[in-house]
Write a protein that holds these residues in place. Structure first.
Motif, PDB file in Angstrom:
ATOM      1  N   SER A 122     -15.730 -25.483 -22.031  1.00 55.21           N
ATOM      2  CA  SER A 122     -14.267 -25.292 -22.185  1.00 55.21           C
ATOM      3  C   SER A 122     -13.632 -26.199 -23.028  1.00 55.21           C
ATOM      4  CB  SER A 122     -13.389 -25.669 -20.591  1.00 55.21           C
ATOM      5  OG  SER A 122     -13.907 -24.934 -19.775  1.00 55.21           O
ATOM      6  N   THR A 160     -16.944 -27.892 -17.992  1.00 52.25           N
ATOM      7  CA  THR A 160     -16.196 -29.158 -18.867  1.00 52.25           C
ATOM      8  C   THR A 160     -16.766 -28.781 -20.192  1.00 52.25           C
ATOM      9  OG1 THR A 160     -16.401 -30.394 -16.932  1.00 52.25           O
ATOM     10  CG2 THR A 160     -15.861 -31.297 -18.838  1.00 52.25           C
ATOM     11  N   ALA A 185     -10.165 -28.897 -14.857  1.00 57.97           N
ATOM     12  CA  ALA A 185      -9.190 -28.644 -15.871  1.00 57.97           C
ATOM     13  C   ALA A 185      -8.156 -29.875 -16.391  1.00 57.97           C
ATOM     14  CB  ALA A 185      -7.926 -27.573 -15.265  1.00 57.97           C
ATOM     15  N   LEU A 241     -11.950 -26.951  -9.377  1.00 56.78           N
ATOM     16  CA  LEU A 241     -11.453 -26.436 -10.758  1.00 56.78           C
ATOM     17  C   LEU A 241     -10.280 -27.139 -11.443  1.00 56.78           C
ATOM     18  CD1 LEU A 241     -12.258 -22.659 -10.131  1.00 56.78           C
ATOM     19  CD2 LEU A 241     -13.631 -24.050 -11.363  1.00 56.78           C
ATOM     20  N   ILE A 242      -9.523 -27.365 -10.466  1.00 53.45           N
ATOM     21  CA  ILE A 242      -8.243 -28.272 -11.026  1.00 53.45           C
ATOM     22  C   ILE A 242      -8.745 -29.621 -11.593  1.00 53.45           C
ATOM     23  CG2 ILE A 242      -6.137 -29.357 -10.152  1.00 53.45           C
ATOM     24  CD1 ILE A 242      -5.869 -27.333  -7.970  1.00 53.45           C
TER      25      ILE A 242
END
Length: 283
Positions: free
Chosen positions: A247, A244, A7, A3-4
């Protein structure tokens, strides 16, 4: 960590979108900015992964061909998108690119046999609904000629193939060459093709603004893909591509509203709500 990495990839993608919009609003020529961007991304990759890069060129002909084809697709897709905006408008063009998400998700699920929890399937379906709702609705959407229908088809296929190629690399070639070497070869191919195009147009000259924007976009472009590749090592491709994409669209819409004073329609606001729900389901 997955997840990092997602982001970080999203942050880089939003940086690209922001500076491309800046270049469009200024006097910078987009294709010139993109050529500088590809050169910068290639040079960084070459500096970090020089030995592996050279080894691939001489000992991995299939991988070399793969990256050359991808480099061609990367820059050709931008030319097609630009022409598509002029021919059929923003709505259909962006819709085709966003819906192409089905290709990398399909490759992850059906080619490489990934399995995910049933609630995440609901999240993926909501992603597509949300992306459709957030497509800009403009009066410029049009099909003047049946031949114009080739543009959304090409955008759908080429965008989807470009995204799916990252999954293919992660499963098939990541043990042959590191991420920097792989991306460097792609960006080098795009740089050569873009430079040849500018040479034929006799526009192979660059302003300071184009160089400045190109450097920033080049760094962000490289690490957007780099972090996406790292995310694919940690998380299922269907989840990575869905998170991805949605977002980027949600945060891009919010930034556009707050920074660029873009207007959001009721459907787009509903799309943002559904996208938020889909993100919660996927993570």
């Amino acid at each position: 960590m997955g997840l990092i990495y997602i982001a970080l990839s999203v942050v880089c993608s939003l940086t690209i979108a922001h500076f491309i919009k800046l270049s469009n609003k200024g006097s910078a020529r987009l294709i010139n900015v993109l050529v500088i961007n590809y050169l910068v991304a290639f040079l960084i990759s070459l500096t970090i992964s020089r030995n592996e890069f050279t080894q691939c060129v001489f000992s991995e002909p299939m991988l070399l061909i793969f990256t050359i084809v991808l480099g061609t697709i990367f820059i050709a897709n931008l030319f097609i998108y630009s022409e598509s905006l002029n021919r059929i408008g923003m709505g259909i063009s962006i819709s085709a690119m966003r819906m192409s998400l089905v290709i990398p998700i399909g490759v992850s699920l059906f080619v490489y046999g990934e399995t995910i929890h049933q609630f995440k399937y609901v999240g993926i379906v909501l992603v597509f609904v949300a992306l459709y709702l957030m497509v800009p609705k403009t009066n410029s959407t049009r099909l003047k000629d049946i031949r114009d229908s080739i543009y959304p088809i090409l955008l759908f296929l080429m965008t989807g193939i470009a995204d799916a190629s990252l999954k293919v690399f992660q499963r098939e070639y990541s043990t042959h060459i590191p991420e920097y070497g792989f991306l460097g070869l792609i960006f080098f191919s795009s740089f050569i093709i873009g430079s040849v195009y500018l040479f034929t147009k006799k526009e192979l000259n660059f302003s300071k603004k184009e160089i400045f924007y190109g450097i920033i976009i080049g760094v962000a472009n490289l690490y957007s893909s780099f972090f996406l590749l790292l995310a694919l090592q940690e998380t299922e491709g269907s989840i990575v591509f869905s998170l991805t994409n949605v977002s980027n669209v949600v945060l891009g819409s919010i930034i556009g509203f707050l920074v660029w004073k873009d207007e959001l329609s009721t459907l787009q606001k509903l799309g943002i709500l559904l996208a938020t729900i889909s993100i919660l389901l996927l993570i």
